[in-house]
Scaffold this motif. Structure first.
Motif, PDB file in Angstrom:
ATOM      1  N   TYR A  32       8.447   3.598   0.391  1.00 12.93           N
ATOM      2  CA  TYR A  32       9.397   4.674   0.649  1.00 12.93           C
ATOM      3  C   TYR A  32      10.633   4.441  -0.217  1.00 12.93           C
ATOM      4  O   TYR A  32      11.214   3.347  -0.184  1.00 12.93           O
ATOM      5  N   HIS A  90      -1.230  -0.552  -7.309  1.00 20.87           N
ATOM      6  CA  HIS A  90      -1.675   0.768  -6.838  1.00 20.87           C
ATOM      7  C   HIS A  90      -1.067   1.015  -5.471  1.00 20.87           C
ATOM      8  O   HIS A  90      -1.355   0.275  -4.533  1.00 20.87           O
ATOM      9  N   PHE A  91      -0.205   1.987  -5.367  1.00 18.98           N
ATOM     10  CA  PHE A  91       0.368   2.325  -4.064  1.00 18.98           C
ATOM     11  C   PHE A  91       0.831   3.780  -4.099  1.00 18.98           C
ATOM     12  O   PHE A  91       1.089   4.353  -5.160  1.00 18.98           O
ATOM     13  N   ASP A  92       0.909   4.346  -2.886  1.00 20.68           N
ATOM     14  CA  ASP A  92       1.418   5.701  -2.736  1.00 20.68           C
ATOM     15  C   ASP A  92       2.942   5.596  -2.520  1.00 20.68           C
ATOM     16  O   ASP A  92       3.390   4.611  -1.942  1.00 20.68           O
ATOM     17  N   TYR A  93       3.717   6.551  -2.986  1.00 24.15           N
ATOM     18  CA  TYR A  93       5.141   6.485  -2.642  1.00 24.15           C
ATOM     19  C   TYR A  93       5.728   7.848  -2.303  1.00 24.15           C
ATOM     20  O   TYR A  93       5.264   8.874  -2.779  1.00 24.15           O
ATOM     21  N   THR A  94       6.726   7.806  -1.410  1.00 26.35           N
ATOM     22  CA  THR A  94       7.355   9.026  -0.884  1.00 26.35           C
ATOM     23  C   THR A  94       8.866   8.904  -1.100  1.00 26.35           C
ATOM     24  O   THR A  94       9.427   7.831  -0.906  1.00 26.35           O
ATOM     25  N   GLU A 136       7.583   4.623 -11.658  1.00 17.96           N
ATOM     26  CA  GLU A 136       6.570   5.228 -12.527  1.00 17.96           C
ATOM     27  C   GLU A 136       6.125   4.239 -13.609  1.00 17.96           C
ATOM     28  O   GLU A 136       4.960   4.178 -13.971  1.00 17.96           O
ATOM     29  N   ARG A 166       0.828  -1.219   0.000  1.00 16.38           N
ATOM     30  CA  ARG A 166       0.000   0.000   0.000  1.00 16.38           C
ATOM     31  C   ARG A 166       0.860   1.265   0.000  1.00 16.38           C
ATOM     32  O   ARG A 166       0.416   2.330  -0.418  1.00 16.38           O
ATOM     33  N   LYS A 167       2.105   1.169   0.487  1.00  9.30           N
ATOM     34  CA  LYS A 167       2.939   2.364   0.594  1.00  9.30           C
ATOM     35  C   LYS A 167       4.396   1.992   0.312  1.00  9.30           C
ATOM     36  O   LYS A 167       4.852   0.924   0.728  1.00  9.30           O
ATOM     37  N   LEU A 198       3.737   1.765 -11.995  1.00  9.24           N
ATOM     38  CA  LEU A 198       2.414   2.369 -11.784  1.00  9.24           C
ATOM     39  C   LEU A 198       1.678   2.575 -13.103  1.00  9.24           C
ATOM     40  O   LEU A 198       0.462   2.392 -13.182  1.00  9.24           O
TER      41      LEU A 198
END
Ligand SMILES: C[S@@+](CC[C@H](N)C(=O)[O-])C[C@H]1O[C@@H](n2cnc3c(N)ncnc32)[C@H](O)[C@@H]1O
Length: 245
Positions: free
Chosen positions: A5, A130-134, A121, A2-3, A124
């Motif tokens: 880093y 589907h995940f958020d990344y920082t 990228e 889900r996330k 995605l």
């Protein structure tokens, strides 16, 4: 997953890992490490030592073998494109195995000559994950070089030019440049008696080696030292600043 880093860990010195990077590492359940073969084993070990020092909670390390690529292709862009595609397919498979929070430790900073962000990228863009990344910034080898030589990278108000050995050979040296990714000692092909070099290998690591001086006076010493170090360790990472006048 889900996330994710993407964490810059600095260019080799474990003390240059930032507090923000440590905080992010402590959130991660699975670290993905892209392996580069036996000769770069030490670079993987630097990463695992950083984790062992800063992260107490349990985590897993998943190693992803780096697909081989032709290092001297006629069609450079095409070969890199194909390599990125194969690498991102491997990453996508690895991401699919993880439910929670993933992390990738990137050498130096992810924004400088590193393809991790482009690969993410790509993953995605395929639309299946589907995940958020920082992104957490890291100290680059450029900064490490400047600090060890106690140098400012440019004259007052002038731009900074960062390039590769290949581009230096193709384009020459205008005024000053920081040169990375140079396996061929391209500085030996830069003409002129007024060029100065500040060179560093294995910056921040136990074998760190620094040489600086007028290019024509020290170039042979750098070529020989570089060849010897490379033969002894089986790999080398070096970077330098060139400046005219
Ligand atoms: C693929 S690039 C990665 C750069 C990295 N992302 C950064 O921020 O420095 C690898 C190049 O970085 C330079 N480099 C990275 N770490 C280094 C170190 N500890 N000592 C000398 N050069 C280094 C070398 O020029 C090497 O060929």
């Amino acid at each position: 997953m889900r996330k994710l880093y993407v964490i810059g860990i600095g260019a080799g010195d474990p003390d240059q890992v930032t507090v923000q990077a440590i905080k992010a590492m402590r959130q991660v359940e699975v670290f993905f490490v892209i392996g580069k073969g036996a000769e770069k084993r030490e670079l993987v070990e630097v990463r695992t030592a950083i984790l062992a020092e800063h992260v107490e909670r349990p985590y897993r390390i998943v190693e992803i073998a780096d697909p081989p690529r032709d290092r001297t292709p006629a069609d450079y862009q095409g070969v890199v494109e194909d390599w990125h595609e194969r690498r991102s397919a491997l990453l996508e498979d690895a991401f699919a195995q993880v439910d929670g929070v993933g992390g990738i430790l990137v050498w130096g900073d992810p924004a400088l000559y590193d393809s991790t962000l482009r690969m993410i990228e790509r993953v995605l863009a395929r639309g299946t994950a589907h995940f958020d990344y920082t992104v957490i910034p890291g100290v680059t080898s450029v900064q490490a070089l400047a600090a060890r030589h106690r140098m400012v990278l440019h004259r007052i108000g002038e731009p900074v030019h960062i390039t590769t050995g290949r581009r230096l050979r193709e384009e020459g040296l205008a005024d000053s440049a920081v040169v990375m990714l140079d396996g061929d000692c391209s500085f030996t092909e830069v003409p002129g008696a007024d060029v100065h070099i500040w060179w560093g290998a294995y910056l921040g690591m136990p074998d760190e080696t620094l040489i600086d001086g007028p290019l024509r006076e020290v170039e042979q010493e750098i070529v020989e030292r570089r060849a010897r170090l490379r033969a002894e360790k089986g790999w080398i990472m070096d970077i330098y600043l060139l400046s005219r006048g």
